[in-house]
Design a protein around this motif. Structure first.
Motif, PDB file in Angstrom:
ATOM      1  N   VAL A  84      44.704  45.206  37.903  1.00  0.00           N
ATOM      2  CA  VAL A  84      44.027  44.574  36.763  1.00  0.00           C
ATOM      3  C   VAL A  84      43.188  43.395  37.243  1.00  0.00           C
ATOM      4  O   VAL A  84      42.042  43.229  36.823  1.00  0.00           O
ATOM      5  CB  VAL A  84      45.054  44.140  35.690  1.00  0.00           C
ATOM      6  CG1 VAL A  84      44.400  43.281  34.625  1.00  0.00           C
ATOM      7  CG2 VAL A  84      45.702  45.362  35.058  1.00  0.00           C
ATOM      8  N   ALA A  85      43.741  42.576  38.146  1.00  0.00           N
ATOM      9  CA  ALA A  85      43.000  41.430  38.679  1.00  0.00           C
ATOM     10  C   ALA A  85      41.752  41.889  39.424  1.00  0.00           C
ATOM     11  O   ALA A  85      40.669  41.300  39.262  1.00  0.00           O
ATOM     12  CB  ALA A  85      43.896  40.607  39.596  1.00  0.00           C
ATOM     13  N   GLU A  86      41.869  42.934  40.219  1.00  0.00           N
ATOM     14  CA  GLU A  86      40.714  43.462  40.943  1.00  0.00           C
ATOM     15  C   GLU A  86      39.657  44.007  39.991  1.00  0.00           C
ATOM     16  O   GLU A  86      38.461  43.824  40.209  1.00  0.00           O
ATOM     17  CB  GLU A  86      41.149  44.542  41.927  1.00  0.00           C
ATOM     18  CG  GLU A  86      41.907  44.002  43.122  1.00  0.00           C
ATOM     19  CD  GLU A  86      42.471  45.097  44.016  1.00  0.00           C
ATOM     20  OE1 GLU A  86      42.428  46.294  43.631  1.00  0.00           O
ATOM     21  OE2 GLU A  86      42.973  44.750  45.100  1.00  0.00           O
ATOM     22  N   GLN A  87      40.089  44.664  38.921  1.00  0.00           N
ATOM     23  CA  GLN A  87      39.146  45.202  37.946  1.00  0.00           C
ATOM     24  C   GLN A  87      38.436  44.074  37.199  1.00  0.00           C
ATOM     25  O   GLN A  87      37.232  44.155  36.944  1.00  0.00           O
ATOM     26  CB  GLN A  87      39.850  46.135  36.965  1.00  0.00           C
ATOM     27  CG  GLN A  87      38.899  46.879  36.051  1.00  0.00           C
ATOM     28  CD  GLN A  87      37.961  47.796  36.822  1.00  0.00           C
ATOM     29  OE1 GLN A  87      38.377  48.519  37.727  1.00  0.00           O
ATOM     30  NE2 GLN A  87      36.685  47.766  36.485  1.00  0.00           N
ATOM     31  N   ILE A  88      39.169  43.028  36.854  1.00  0.00           N
ATOM     32  CA  ILE A  88      38.548  41.875  36.192  1.00  0.00           C
ATOM     33  C   ILE A  88      37.510  41.247  37.109  1.00  0.00           C
ATOM     34  O   ILE A  88      36.400  40.918  36.680  1.00  0.00           O
ATOM     35  CB  ILE A  88      39.620  40.851  35.773  1.00  0.00           C
ATOM     36  CG1 ILE A  88      40.435  41.404  34.605  1.00  0.00           C
ATOM     37  CG2 ILE A  88      38.989  39.517  35.391  1.00  0.00           C
ATOM     38  CD1 ILE A  88      41.638  40.559  34.234  1.00  0.00           C
ATOM     39  N   GLN A  89      37.842  41.095  38.390  1.00  0.00           N
ATOM     40  CA  GLN A  89      36.904  40.522  39.349  1.00  0.00           C
ATOM     41  C   GLN A  89      35.647  41.388  39.463  1.00  0.00           C
ATOM     42  O   GLN A  89      34.519  40.883  39.449  1.00  0.00           O
ATOM     43  CB  GLN A  89      37.560  40.358  40.714  1.00  0.00           C
ATOM     44  CG  GLN A  89      36.663  39.734  41.758  1.00  0.00           C
ATOM     45  CD  GLN A  89      37.382  39.487  43.067  1.00  0.00           C
ATOM     46  OE1 GLN A  89      38.603  39.627  43.162  1.00  0.00           O
ATOM     47  NE2 GLN A  89      36.640  39.123  44.092  1.00  0.00           N
ATOM     48  N   PHE A 123      24.078  30.423  41.984  1.00  0.00           N
ATOM     49  CA  PHE A 123      24.409  31.762  42.467  1.00  0.00           C
ATOM     50  C   PHE A 123      25.865  31.757  42.894  1.00  0.00           C
ATOM     51  O   PHE A 123      26.215  31.181  43.911  1.00  0.00           O
ATOM     52  CB  PHE A 123      23.497  32.156  43.630  1.00  0.00           C
ATOM     53  CG  PHE A 123      23.708  33.564  44.084  1.00  0.00           C
ATOM     54  CD1 PHE A 123      23.224  34.624  43.340  1.00  0.00           C
ATOM     55  CD2 PHE A 123      24.404  33.833  45.241  1.00  0.00           C
ATOM     56  CE1 PHE A 123      23.427  35.924  43.752  1.00  0.00           C
ATOM     57  CE2 PHE A 123      24.614  35.125  45.663  1.00  0.00           C
ATOM     58  CZ  PHE A 123      24.119  36.176  44.913  1.00  0.00           C
ATOM     59  N   VAL A 124      26.727  32.350  42.071  1.00  0.00           N
ATOM     60  CA  VAL A 124      28.164  32.309  42.320  1.00  0.00           C
ATOM     61  C   VAL A 124      28.657  33.642  42.872  1.00  0.00           C
ATOM     62  O   VAL A 124      28.113  34.701  42.563  1.00  0.00           O
ATOM     63  CB  VAL A 124      28.963  31.948  41.046  1.00  0.00           C
ATOM     64  CG1 VAL A 124      28.589  30.573  40.557  1.00  0.00           C
ATOM     65  CG2 VAL A 124      28.781  32.968  39.964  1.00  0.00           C
ATOM     66  N   THR A 125      29.686  33.542  43.697  1.00  0.00           N
ATOM     67  CA  THR A 125      30.376  34.704  44.238  1.00  0.00           C
ATOM     68  C   THR A 125      31.846  34.566  43.878  1.00  0.00           C
ATOM     69  O   THR A 125      32.455  33.529  44.157  1.00  0.00           O
ATOM     70  CB  THR A 125      30.227  34.768  45.769  1.00  0.00           C
ATOM     71  OG1 THR A 125      28.839  34.809  46.096  1.00  0.00           O
ATOM     72  CG2 THR A 125      30.914  35.989  46.331  1.00  0.00           C
ATOM     73  N   LEU A 126      32.395  35.580  43.264  1.00  0.00           N
ATOM     74  CA  LEU A 126      33.807  35.550  42.889  1.00  0.00           C
ATOM     75  C   LEU A 126      34.639  35.893  44.118  1.00  0.00           C
ATOM     76  O   LEU A 126      34.421  36.912  44.766  1.00  0.00           O
ATOM     77  CB  LEU A 126      34.086  36.531  41.757  1.00  0.00           C
ATOM     78  CG  LEU A 126      33.248  36.332  40.493  1.00  0.00           C
ATOM     79  CD1 LEU A 126      33.631  37.356  39.432  1.00  0.00           C
ATOM     80  CD2 LEU A 126      33.404  34.934  39.951  1.00  0.00           C
ATOM     81  N   THR A 127      35.609  35.024  44.416  1.00  0.00           N
ATOM     82  CA  THR A 127      36.412  35.230  45.619  1.00  0.00           C
ATOM     83  C   THR A 127      37.788  35.810  45.330  1.00  0.00           C
ATOM     84  O   THR A 127      38.322  36.544  46.156  1.00  0.00           O
ATOM     85  CB  THR A 127      36.572  33.911  46.401  1.00  0.00           C
ATOM     86  OG1 THR A 127      37.148  32.930  45.550  1.00  0.00           O
ATOM     87  CG2 THR A 127      35.232  33.422  46.919  1.00  0.00           C
ATOM     88  N   LEU A 152      33.602  41.088  36.129  1.00  0.00           N
ATOM     89  CA  LEU A 152      32.946  39.782  36.014  1.00  0.00           C
ATOM     90  C   LEU A 152      31.788  39.652  36.994  1.00  0.00           C
ATOM     91  O   LEU A 152      30.762  39.052  36.666  1.00  0.00           O
ATOM     92  CB  LEU A 152      33.949  38.652  36.243  1.00  0.00           C
ATOM     93  CG  LEU A 152      34.897  38.336  35.097  1.00  0.00           C
ATOM     94  CD1 LEU A 152      35.915  37.297  35.519  1.00  0.00           C
ATOM     95  CD2 LEU A 152      34.130  37.871  33.872  1.00  0.00           C
ATOM     96  N   ALA A 153      31.932  40.220  38.187  1.00  0.00           N
ATOM     97  CA  ALA A 153      30.854  40.171  39.172  1.00  0.00           C
ATOM     98  C   ALA A 153      29.614  40.890  38.657  1.00  0.00           C
ATOM     99  O   ALA A 153      28.486  40.512  38.989  1.00  0.00           O
ATOM    100  CB  ALA A 153      31.313  40.772  40.498  1.00  0.00           C
ATOM    101  N   GLU A 154      29.799  41.916  37.840  1.00  0.00           N
ATOM    102  CA  GLU A 154      28.663  42.622  37.245  1.00  0.00           C
ATOM    103  C   GLU A 154      28.129  41.887  36.020  1.00  0.00           C
ATOM    104  O   GLU A 154      26.921  41.827  35.799  1.00  0.00           O
ATOM    105  CB  GLU A 154      29.083  44.028  36.834  1.00  0.00           C
ATOM    106  CG  GLU A 154      29.423  44.945  37.977  1.00  0.00           C
ATOM    107  CD  GLU A 154      30.005  46.271  37.515  1.00  0.00           C
ATOM    108  OE1 GLU A 154      30.085  46.506  36.292  1.00  0.00           O
ATOM    109  OE2 GLU A 154      30.390  47.079  38.377  1.00  0.00           O
TER     110      GLU A 154
END
Length: 117
Positions: free
Chosen positions: A14-19, A37-41, A22-24
């Motif tokens: 679920v955490a990976e899917q949220i990341q 310009f943000v990158t989700l880590t 959100l990145a999209e």
């Protein structure tokens, strides 16, 4: 002997899917001028999926302003995530600046300077 608890496999997915979502969504949907310009880590979920802490790094712009812009639009982003995820509880989003990338670059510069001497 005590064992370190691991996150359940479903929580990690679920955490990976949220990341990923959100990145999209962030570059496509948010038009806030404070946002660099943000990158989700990383995304960390609480065990009950009530809260998700989203860590990000900034390539351009101010980290503080980007964090404020993301937290101001967290409700809107949560609503968009709700439409994509098919789970009962969509977590409340909290954004925090991840300084590990900057710290790593500083450490690398210090090592390079030490090797030159």
């Amino acid at each position: 002997m005590r064992h370190k608890k691991k996150a359940p496999a479903r929580g990690v997915r679920v955490a990976e899917q949220i990341q990923k979502d959100l990145a999209e969504i962030i570059p496509r949907e948010l038009r806030d001028p404070r946002l660099g310009f943000v990158t989700l880590t990383e995304v960390q979920l609480t065990p009950d999926y009530a809260y998700a802490t989203v860590y990000f790094s900034v390539l351009t712009g101010s980290a503080e302003e980007s964090e404020q812009a993301l937290n101001d639009s967290a409700g809107y982003l949560r609503n968009l995530i709700f439409k994509k995820l098919h789970i009962h509880t969509v977590p409340t989003l909290r954004f925090k600046h991840d300084q590990s990338v900057e710290r790593g670059a500083e450490m690398s510069q210090l090592i390079d300077r030490a090797l030159k001497r």
